[in-house]
Motif scaffolding. Structure first.
Motif, PDB file in Angstrom:
ATOM      1  N   LEU A   1      -6.805   1.797   2.355  1.00 29.47           N
ATOM      2  CA  LEU A   1      -5.434   2.179   2.030  1.00 29.47           C
ATOM      3  C   LEU A   1      -4.894   3.165   3.069  1.00 29.47           C
ATOM      4  O   LEU A   1      -3.788   2.995   3.593  1.00 29.47           O
TER       5      LEU A   1
ATOM      6  N   SER B   1      -4.273   1.467   6.414  1.00 29.60           N
ATOM      7  CA  SER B   1      -3.102   0.604   6.340  1.00 29.60           C
ATOM      8  C   SER B   1      -1.816   1.420   6.492  1.00 29.60           C
ATOM      9  O   SER B   1      -0.909   1.063   7.257  1.00 29.60           O
TER      10      SER B   1
ATOM     11  N   HIS C   1       0.830  -1.203   0.000  1.00 28.51           N
ATOM     12  CA  HIS C   1       0.000   0.000   0.000  1.00 28.51           C
ATOM     13  C   HIS C   1       0.871   1.263   0.000  1.00 28.51           C
ATOM     14  O   HIS C   1       0.602   2.212  -0.751  1.00 28.51           O
TER      15      HIS C   1
END
Length: 128
Positions: A32, A35, A8
């Motif tokens: 995203l 993360s 990511h």
């Protein structure tokens, strides 16, 4: 630190845009962002500078990027090595028939696909 988080981070670092990076790794933008926030928390520093329409790498992000890319490449090589030992085929198979007219090459691929353990559907294209 997980490979998913590195994947990511690299996507955002390469795209410098969260929406495009999310599409690249096939997740929603909030996933995203969460993360990468988790990776930043684990490392104890910001990796990205987030502005309204722009993303830039911090000095720490610039330092992490090459090692993250190498780690992801090494993980892919490791997977390929194990797949080779298991006898799995990898790569792409492209089937075309210039005389196929409106028939789709997918019929021909259907005869082969049961023999390919890691078969992925790919859109068939034909040239005129």
């Amino acid at each position: 630190m997980e490979l998913r988080q590195l994947r990511h981070f690299v996507a955002v670092a390469e795209e410098l845009h969260f929406t495009r990076a999310a599409a690249k790794v096939h997740v929603v933008q909030s996933t995203l962002s969460a993360s990468i926030s988790g990776l930043e928390a684990e490392l104890g520093t910001a990796l990205l500078v987030r502005n309204n329409r722009r993303v830039d790498l911090t000095t720490a992000g610039q330092a992490l990027l090459p090692d993250a890319q190498h780690a992801l490449a090494a993980a892919e090589r490791a997977r390929a090595a194990v797949d080779a030992v298991r006898g799995l085929l990898s790569g792409q198979l492209r089937i075309g028939d210039p005389g196929a007219g409106n028939r789709r090459p997918a019929r021909a691929a259907g005869a082969v696909s049961p023999q390919l353990p890691a078969n992925r559907d790919h859109a068939a294209t034909r040239s005129h």
